[in-house]
Write a protein that holds these residues in place. Structure first.
Motif, mmCIF file in Angstrom:
data_model
loop_
_atom_site.group_PDB
_atom_site.id
_atom_site.type_symbol
_atom_site.label_atom_id
_atom_site.label_comp_id
_atom_site.label_asym_id
_atom_site.label_seq_id
_atom_site.Cartn_x
_atom_site.Cartn_y
_atom_site.Cartn_z
ATOM 1 N N GLU A 1 -0.904 15.414 -31.829
ATOM 2 C CA GLU A 1 -1.049 14.725 -30.550
ATOM 3 C C GLU A 1 -0.088 15.343 -29.542
ATOM 4 O OE1 GLU A 1 -0.861 10.199 -28.646
ATOM 5 O OE2 GLU A 1 -0.124 10.579 -30.677
ATOM 6 N N THR A 2 -0.577 15.610 -28.338
ATOM 7 C CA THR A 2 0.309 16.085 -27.274
ATOM 8 C C THR A 2 0.389 15.028 -26.182
ATOM 9 O OG1 THR A 2 -1.390 17.198 -25.932
ATOM 10 C CG2 THR A 2 -0.428 18.461 -27.760
ATOM 11 N N LYS A 3 1.571 14.925 -25.590
ATOM 12 C CA LYS A 3 1.790 13.956 -24.514
ATOM 13 C C LYS A 3 2.500 14.635 -23.344
ATOM 14 C CE LYS A 3 2.009 9.766 -27.376
ATOM 15 N NZ LYS A 3 2.799 8.561 -27.753
ATOM 16 N N LYS A 4 1.818 14.603 -22.191
ATOM 17 C CA LYS A 4 2.369 15.166 -20.943
ATOM 18 C C LYS A 4 2.949 16.564 -21.178
ATOM 19 C CE LYS A 4 3.321 10.618 -18.952
ATOM 20 N NZ LYS A 4 1.985 10.581 -18.351
ATOM 21 N N ASP B 1 -2.711 15.829 -22.409
ATOM 22 C CA ASP B 1 -2.685 14.725 -23.370
ATOM 23 C C ASP B 1 -3.931 14.833 -24.244
ATOM 24 O OD1 ASP B 1 -0.343 13.468 -22.350
ATOM 25 O OD2 ASP B 1 -1.533 12.510 -20.783
ATOM 26 N N SER C 1 0.356 18.838 -17.915
ATOM 27 C CA SER C 1 0.288 17.467 -18.419
ATOM 28 C C SER C 1 -0.902 17.234 -19.360
ATOM 29 C CB SER C 1 0.222 16.484 -17.249
ATOM 30 O OG SER C 1 0.512 15.167 -17.685
ATOM 31 N N GLU D 1 -5.472 14.055 -28.556
ATOM 32 C CA GLU D 1 -5.296 13.702 -29.961
ATOM 33 C C GLU D 1 -6.316 14.481 -30.793
ATOM 34 O OE1 GLU D 1 -5.218 9.587 -30.960
ATOM 35 O OE2 GLU D 1 -4.124 9.007 -29.140
#
Length: 251
Positions: A6-9, A24, A22, A26
């Motif tokens: 998962e990546t966030k921002k 985001d 940015s 999953e």
């Protein structure tokens, strides 16, 4: 379905140039996720953030988070060797080491302390079988991997990545330098491997993405503009820019 990455921002710069904005997303376990989009849109850059290969690029700066099984890979005390073992990578051009086929596959396990010949023999055979090239190599394991065809070399590189038992396999346009027959073999292999591995593949080939992926992420100018089930994205894109790209109107 379990989320494995998962990546966030997630933002990334090369010097003053921002390459990712940015992001985001999953990514689910035991699926094939295709990354598509025009050249220079950030697909390969994003892929290389997942096992920190971009650390090798001078002037690269990253903000945000990348979680692998819930742990931030950009956190403190991350062992990069362990990370890149668990998240393996296959590159665009086949890059076997200038050594025998056997030693190519045994290289990683030896680095991780496997010494016994019997155990190495088992790993080499298992990995070559998983990469669907055991039948073509079993009688020439002592020969240089560089003497094999391009498609065979790429499957040897996949076997080399599998030998250290990763959980995720990153593939950066793995068939772009191959002929159609070899490309078909790699695609069949990917479909078989997803039973045991999570696969994330960068591709310029829209037909390839539609044939083998479960999910598709469309990148444009460093931004993730659409992500979802491949069938839905290709049959009824909900973003005009994705429709243009799939129809071939983007360069």
């Amino acid at each position: 379905m379990e989320t494995i990455i998962e990546t966030k921002k997630l933002n990334l710069w090369y010097g003053d140039h921002q390459a990712l904005y940015s992001v985001d997303v999953e990514i689910q376990d035991k699926e094939i996720t295709a990354l598509i989009g025009p050249s220079g849109c950030g697909k390969s850059t994003f892929l290389k953030t997942l096992n920190r290969m971009n650390d090798l690029v001078e002037s690269c700066r990253i903000e945000g988070s990348v979680f692998f099984k819930g742990k931030n890979v950009y956190g403190d005390k991350v062992n990069l060797t362990e990370l890149r073992t668990r998240i393996g990578m296959v590159f665009q051009k086949p890059n076997p080491f200038p050594m025998s086929i056997y030693d190519n596959i045994a290289y990683g396990p030896r680095l991780h302390g496997v010494k016994g010949r019997k155990k190495l023999d088992e790993i080499v055979e298992r990995s070559l079988r998983q990469a669907a090239i055991w039948g073509e190599t079993k009688d020439c394991l002592k020969k240089s991997a560089l003497g094999m065809s391009g498609g065979q070399q790429q499957r040897i590189c996949i076997a080399r990545a599998l030998a250290v038992e990763p959980e995720v396999l990153l593939m950066d346009e793995p068939t772009s330098a191959l002929d159609p027959i070899s490309t078909g073999k790699i695609e069949e292999l990917a479909l078989e491997l997803k039973e045991n591995y999570s696969i994330i593949i960068v591709t310029h080939n829209m037909q390839q993405a539609s044939r083998i992926s479960d999910k598709t992420a469309f990148f444009l100018l460093g931004k993730l503009v659409e992500f979802g089930d491949t069938e839905q994205i290709f049959n009824s894109p909900n973003d005009k820019r994705t429709d243009d790209y799939i129809s071939g109107r983007f360069g």
